[in-house]
Design a protein around this motif. Structure first.
Motif, PDB file in Angstrom:
ATOM      1  N   ARG A  93      31.341 -26.145 -23.664  1.00  0.00           N
ATOM      2  CA  ARG A  93      29.959 -26.179 -23.186  1.00  0.00           C
ATOM      3  C   ARG A  93      29.026 -25.463 -24.139  1.00  0.00           C
ATOM      4  O   ARG A  93      27.942 -25.950 -24.474  1.00  0.00           O
ATOM      5  CB  ARG A  93      29.865 -25.536 -21.809  1.00  0.00           C
ATOM      6  CG  ARG A  93      28.442 -25.494 -21.285  1.00  0.00           C
ATOM      7  CD  ARG A  93      28.268 -24.524 -20.119  1.00  0.00           C
ATOM      8  NE  ARG A  93      26.862 -24.474 -19.776  1.00  0.00           N
ATOM      9  CZ  ARG A  93      25.972 -23.716 -20.379  1.00  0.00           C
ATOM     10  NH1 ARG A  93      26.346 -22.922 -21.376  1.00  0.00           N
ATOM     11  NH2 ARG A  93      24.695 -23.743 -20.022  1.00  0.00           N
ATOM     12  N   ASN A  94      29.432 -24.304 -24.618  1.00  0.00           N
ATOM     13  CA  ASN A  94      28.534 -23.502 -25.442  1.00  0.00           C
ATOM     14  C   ASN A  94      28.442 -23.991 -26.873  1.00  0.00           C
ATOM     15  O   ASN A  94      27.440 -23.727 -27.544  1.00  0.00           O
ATOM     16  CB  ASN A  94      28.959 -22.033 -25.378  1.00  0.00           C
ATOM     17  CG  ASN A  94      28.539 -21.393 -24.072  1.00  0.00           C
ATOM     18  OD1 ASN A  94      27.359 -21.195 -23.826  1.00  0.00           O
ATOM     19  ND2 ASN A  94      29.503 -21.089 -23.218  1.00  0.00           N
ATOM     20  N   ALA A  95      29.459 -24.700 -27.346  1.00  0.00           N
ATOM     21  CA  ALA A  95      29.317 -25.351 -28.652  1.00  0.00           C
ATOM     22  C   ALA A  95      28.212 -26.395 -28.586  1.00  0.00           C
ATOM     23  O   ALA A  95      27.352 -26.483 -29.475  1.00  0.00           O
ATOM     24  CB  ALA A  95      30.643 -25.987 -29.066  1.00  0.00           C
ATOM     25  N   ALA A  96      28.209 -27.198 -27.497  1.00  0.00           N
ATOM     26  CA  ALA A  96      27.164 -28.208 -27.321  1.00  0.00           C
ATOM     27  C   ALA A  96      25.803 -27.566 -27.092  1.00  0.00           C
ATOM     28  O   ALA A  96      24.794 -27.972 -27.682  1.00  0.00           O
ATOM     29  CB  ALA A  96      27.519 -29.127 -26.151  1.00  0.00           C
ATOM     30  N   HIS A  97      25.780 -26.535 -26.253  1.00  0.00           N
ATOM     31  CA  HIS A  97      24.502 -25.890 -25.945  1.00  0.00           C
ATOM     32  C   HIS A  97      23.925 -25.185 -27.164  1.00  0.00           C
ATOM     33  O   HIS A  97      22.704 -25.188 -27.378  1.00  0.00           O
ATOM     34  CB  HIS A  97      24.665 -24.897 -24.800  1.00  0.00           C
ATOM     35  CG  HIS A  97      23.369 -24.323 -24.320  1.00  0.00           C
ATOM     36  ND1 HIS A  97      22.846 -23.155 -24.833  1.00  0.00           N
ATOM     37  CD2 HIS A  97      22.477 -24.768 -23.404  1.00  0.00           C
ATOM     38  CE1 HIS A  97      21.688 -22.907 -24.241  1.00  0.00           C
ATOM     39  NE2 HIS A  97      21.443 -23.863 -23.377  1.00  0.00           N
ATOM     40  N   PHE A  98      24.783 -24.598 -27.982  1.00  0.00           N
ATOM     41  CA  PHE A  98      24.305 -23.928 -29.193  1.00  0.00           C
ATOM     42  C   PHE A  98      23.619 -24.940 -30.110  1.00  0.00           C
ATOM     43  O   PHE A  98      22.542 -24.661 -30.657  1.00  0.00           O
ATOM     44  CB  PHE A  98      25.464 -23.257 -29.925  1.00  0.00           C
ATOM     45  CG  PHE A  98      25.041 -22.474 -31.141  1.00  0.00           C
ATOM     46  CD1 PHE A  98      24.671 -21.141 -31.029  1.00  0.00           C
ATOM     47  CD2 PHE A  98      25.003 -23.065 -32.399  1.00  0.00           C
ATOM     48  CE1 PHE A  98      24.273 -20.417 -32.142  1.00  0.00           C
ATOM     49  CE2 PHE A  98      24.598 -22.355 -33.515  1.00  0.00           C
ATOM     50  CZ  PHE A  98      24.236 -21.021 -33.388  1.00  0.00           C
ATOM     51  N   VAL A  99      24.227 -26.110 -30.274  1.00  0.00           N
ATOM     52  CA  VAL A  99      23.616 -27.146 -31.111  1.00  0.00           C
ATOM     53  C   VAL A  99      22.270 -27.560 -30.535  1.00  0.00           C
ATOM     54  O   VAL A  99      21.268 -27.676 -31.253  1.00  0.00           O
ATOM     55  CB  VAL A  99      24.545 -28.366 -31.235  1.00  0.00           C
ATOM     56  CG1 VAL A  99      23.835 -29.522 -31.944  1.00  0.00           C
ATOM     57  CG2 VAL A  99      25.816 -27.994 -31.998  1.00  0.00           C
ATOM     58  N   GLY A 100      22.222 -27.780 -29.225  1.00  0.00           N
ATOM     59  CA  GLY A 100      20.980 -28.181 -28.592  1.00  0.00           C
ATOM     60  C   GLY A 100      19.896 -27.139 -28.731  1.00  0.00           C
ATOM     61  O   GLY A 100      18.753 -27.455 -29.096  1.00  0.00           O
TER      62      GLY A 100
END
Length: 306
Positions: free
Chosen positions: A96-103
């Protein structure tokens, strides 16, 4: 800590469940939404100001450190203390946080490259991406209403960007990537919310994203000055207050009423950009944003009826 939550139509709800309002009071819902809109606007202004001194990786690192302090302080005051941050789903938090970090990285980067109104208009496409990927990751059915929302969303994007007519630059590309990344973050948030509390999700967001920001900052690490430090605190606080206000708004009105209120964010940030940064008011941005909102609203209304 600008955590992106599932709830808003022009904001965040296509393809996700819409919790019913506990009681109906549109005025209270509108008041809470104004708090959310003000928080989002302040966060955008703070990010623009911080970008004058710090790069995006550094901003993300300091934002996460401030987020850890705030969430731990809140957790310490609540029953259960630090024990509520325990998790048996670390791998899902990491995804989740890999995706959220990119966003979030793309969101902050775009704010430094294109107009604030364009950033917010393109961000409205996040629930469109959710509607597209939810059938894959959540086994939710694709129906004609979601298809209409997706079609309307991409039509709105074309109106905003007008490729071949206006300049289509790195900031626009970054925000499109960021919107898709936010959709993946929402999907995994939905999975985590079955077992994890919102505070636990926020805690692991800050803890996991801090080293991500630090790794990108080591080559040119900079300590923020007093002014940037104050803006960083604003980013951290507004990221919490924005979504607390959104949650409260949904207690007082259904999503079909709250979702259109989120569209006020676009003209609000457009006026802020004009007054503070001399950004032009582009009618195509408003038109495209309205088309995107309409698609999201149709999807939400169908979800409520179902």
């Amino acid at each position: 800590m600008a955590e992106r939550q599932p709830p808003l139509g022009a904001g965040r709800n296509a393809g996700l469940e819409v919790p019913p309002a506990q009681r109906a009071n549109p005025l209270w819902a509108a008041a809470w939404m104004m708090g959310a809109l003000t928080s989002f606007a302040l966060m955008a202004i703070a990010a623009r100001e911080i970008s004058k001194e710090l790069d995006t990786f550094q901003l993300m690192f300091y934002r996460s450190i401030i987020g850890i302090v705030i969430v731990v302080a809140i957790g310490a005051l609540l029953p259960g203390g630090m024990a509520q941050f325990k998790t048996g789903r670390f791998r899902m938090h990491a995804v989740r946080n890999a995706a959220h970090f990119v966003g979030q990285f793309c969101w902050f980067l775009s704010i430094s490259l294109i107009s604030l109104a364009e950033v917010f208009a393109i961000e409205f496409t996040t629930p469109i991406w959710v509607a597209m990927v939810a059938p894959i990751f959540l086994a939710e059915k694709m129906n004609r209403y979601r298809a209409m929302a997706i079609a309307g969303g991409f039509l709105g994007v074309l109106i905003v960007l007008r490729p071949g007519v206006t300049e289509f630059g790195a900031g626009h590309i970054a925000m499109l990537i960021g919107s898709f990344a936010f959709s993946l973050s929402m999907i995994t948030t939905k999975k985590l919310s079955a077992t994890e509390s919102p505070l636990c999700i926020l805690f692991w967001m800050a803890v996991l994203q801090a080293p991500m920001g630090l790794i990108g900052s080591v080559s040119d690490f900079t300590l923020p000055g007093l002014e940037s430090g104050l803006w960083l605190v604003i980013v951290g606080i507004c990221g919490l207050t924005a979504h607390y206000c959104i949650a409260q708004a949904f207690r007082w009105a259904d999503a079909t009423l709250v979702a259109p209120m989120d569209f006020v964010r676009l003209p609000l940030i457009a006026v802020v950009g004009m007054l503070l940064y001399g950004e032009a008011l582009d009618p195509f941005v408003f038109l495209g944003g309205a088309v995107i909102l309409t698609g999201n609203w149709i999807s939400i209304r169908f979800a409520r009826q179902s």
